[in-house]
Each structure stands twice: as C-alpha cells, then as structure tokens.
Scaffold this active site. Structure first.
Site, PDB file in Angstrom:
ATOM      1  N   LYS A   1     -23.291 -30.873  50.234  1.00 30.39           N
ATOM      2  CA  LYS A   1     -23.008 -29.513  50.728  1.00 30.39           C
ATOM      3  C   LYS A   1     -22.914 -28.531  49.559  1.00 30.39           C
ATOM      4  O   LYS A   1     -22.248 -28.800  48.563  1.00 30.39           O
ATOM      5  CB  LYS A   1     -21.711 -29.498  51.557  1.00 30.39           C
TER       6      LYS A   1
ATOM      7  N   HIS B   1     -16.442 -32.457  53.389  1.00 30.18           N
ATOM      8  CA  HIS B   1     -17.848 -32.616  53.774  1.00 30.18           C
ATOM      9  C   HIS B   1     -18.566 -33.532  52.780  1.00 30.18           C
ATOM     10  O   HIS B   1     -18.066 -33.813  51.701  1.00 30.18           O
ATOM     11  CB  HIS B   1     -18.560 -31.257  53.798  1.00 30.18           C
TER      12      HIS B   1
END
Ligand code: NAD
Length: 253
Positions: A146, A142
């Site tokens: 995040k 990600h």
C-alpha cells in the site's frame, strides 16, 4: 441488455476482482492499465477515453495521479464514474466535484457495507461522547504494497468522528506521533498506521476515557468484498442524475 462496465486499473490487485464481479453482474467492457497486460481475455483500451466510449459506467481503482485526467475524460464522454482510488488531495477532489456537475459520480474510500456502517457509528459516537472526556484514536493495518497512509478508510473514519463533533478533521488530526510529542490534547483525533504482509484491511476506532473504552473494529478478509460493493454501486449509479454520491446515498444510511 445489461450495462457495460469498464474497469480502469484492470490488472491491479482490485482490478482482477472487479473484472470478475463486473462480468458476473453485467457485461465487462474491458479495461485500462498503466502497461498493456500479458494475457487476460477482456479488451484492453489505450486510455480512459477509449474505455469510456465503450462503457456505460467506469469503475476506477487506479492511482491518485490519474484522478484529474479521469475526471475530465469521463465528464467529456458523459460516462458515470465509480471512484475507488484513494490518497488524492484537494486539487483532485475539486476535479471530482467539477465532473459531478456533468455526470453521476460515486466516490468512496471503501466500498464494503460493513465499513460504511462503521462510518455511521463512528459519527454517532463522535457526537455522543464528549471530546474532552473521550480520546478518539484510529488504527489501521494494510498489506506491505500500500502506497498511501493513513488509509483512505482511516481518514474517512476520522472525518466521521470530526463531523459528529462538529469540527473539521484538518483542525484536530494528529498522525505519525514520534519523538517528544508532548501530552495529548483534548479533541485530537489520532492516527496510527501499520503495514505488513498481505493484510487486506483492518480498521479500529477507539474512544478512551479515564475509566472506560469503546472500540469499533472492522476486518476485511477478502478483496472481493470491495469489488462486489463497487459493482453493485455501479449498477445503482448508472441511471442516477449528475451529482456526487457516497455509499451512504447508495446504502440509504
Ligand atoms: P494496484 O497497484 O494493484 O493496481 C493499480 C491499477 O491501476 C493497475 O492496473 C495499474 O496498471 C493501474 N494504474 C496505476 N497507475 C496508473 C496510471 N497512471 N494510469 C493508468 N492506470 C494506472 O493497486 P490496488 O491495490 O488495486 O489499489 C488501487 C487503488 O484502489 C488504490 O488507490 C487503493 O488504495 C484503492 N482501493 C480502494 C478500495 C475501496 O473500497 N475504495 C479498496 C481497495 C483499494
């Protein structure tokens, strides 16, 4: 009259898309955020209760720290709740379940159709492939902003494999291998996390035996895929009776 959708976390990476998708599919009631947004035409509410009073359903993509407060407020105002926030623990889960006794709640670590099909396949492969022969490993990547790891979707994939094997993920999960770990044990479900750039979300589940490997993978190219899925789920959830639902219920998987 179309239903009014409120967005908790309307200024976030997800909130911006959720507001657009809600306005296109229904009526956008407005939203909340940690700090008052600069600009933007949607009404901004001081807190979740004020938003809920003007909404027929609330879509919530905020932060794990909000879950208990949101659960209490949405149950008190009897407002259906689409919960997309990830990274929360057992206490928050208990609060979600308590709220679902009063209101319909759909909670999902991932609102896109493809990932929910992947969850189904992961459970089926977990069931079909002997844990003593096939090592299950989950890899996710990600964007650099995040804050939780492994991702909620990676954990959901792990739970799916564990369910297929008839075990609890907590009993077999191994994440963040580092240093002298010793050999891999039969039945472990391993997790590895990568972070970088602006990757929207990539997940891979592999089952590796001595002489073959099966890999399931999914890539999201655009955050809008989660937002449009969450808005469709909100429209479905609104008339449902109180209870805790999953994307499997909505997609009838
Ligand atoms: P973000 O940080 O860009 O946005 C978070 C939003 O929530 C902002 O508007 C912020 O002001 C608000 N917020 C944060 N803390 C708050 C608080 N204490 N009270 C009120 N508002 C608060 O984050 P993001 O990338 O939009 O992700 C939000 C959440 O959604 C994360 O948990 C993420 O993992 C999750 N997510 C879920 C899915 C899914 O399909 N379920 C997809 C993507 C992201």
């Amino acid at each position: 009259m179309t239903i009014r959708i409120g967005i908790a976390g309307i200024t976030g990476r997800m909130g911006i898309y959720l507001a657009e998708e809600a306005a296109a599919a229904a009526t956008l009631a407005g939203g909340t955020s940690r700090s008052r947004p600069v600009g933007g035409s949607a009404p901004h509410f001081a807190d979740i209760t004020a938003l809920a009073r003007e909404s027929d359903v609330v879509i919530d993509f905020t932060h794990a720290s909000t879950v208990r407060e949101h659960a209490a407020a949405l149950a008190a105002t009897e407002t259906p709740w689409v919960l997309g926030t990830t990274g929360y623990g057992d206490e928050e889960q208990a609060a979600v379940e308590a709220a679902a006794k009063t209101i319909p709640v759909i909670a999902a670590a991932n609102f896109c159709t493809g990932v929910n099909l992947l969850l189904l396949l992961a459970e089926k492969l977990g069931h079909a492939l002997e844990a003593s022969q096939f090592d299950a490993e989950i890899l996710e990547m990600h964007h650099r902003q995040k804050v939780d790891a492994p991702s909620g979707t990676a954990l959901a994939l792990g739970r799916a494999v564990a369910a297929g094997r008839g075990v609890r993920l907590e009993d077999v999960m191994v994440s963040g291998r580092d240093g002298h770990t010793g050999p891999r044990q039969d039945g472990e479900i391993g997790f590895a996390t990568l972070r970088g750039g602006q990757i929207i979300g990539e997940h891979e589940v592999s089952f590796t035996a001595g002489d073959e490997q099966i890999t399931l993978s999914h890539r999201a190219f655009d955050r809008r895929v989660f937002a449009s899925g969450a808005v469709r789920a909100a429209l479905w959830l609104h008339p449902q009776p109180a209870g805790l639902y999953s994307m499997r219920d909505y997609l009838r998987l």
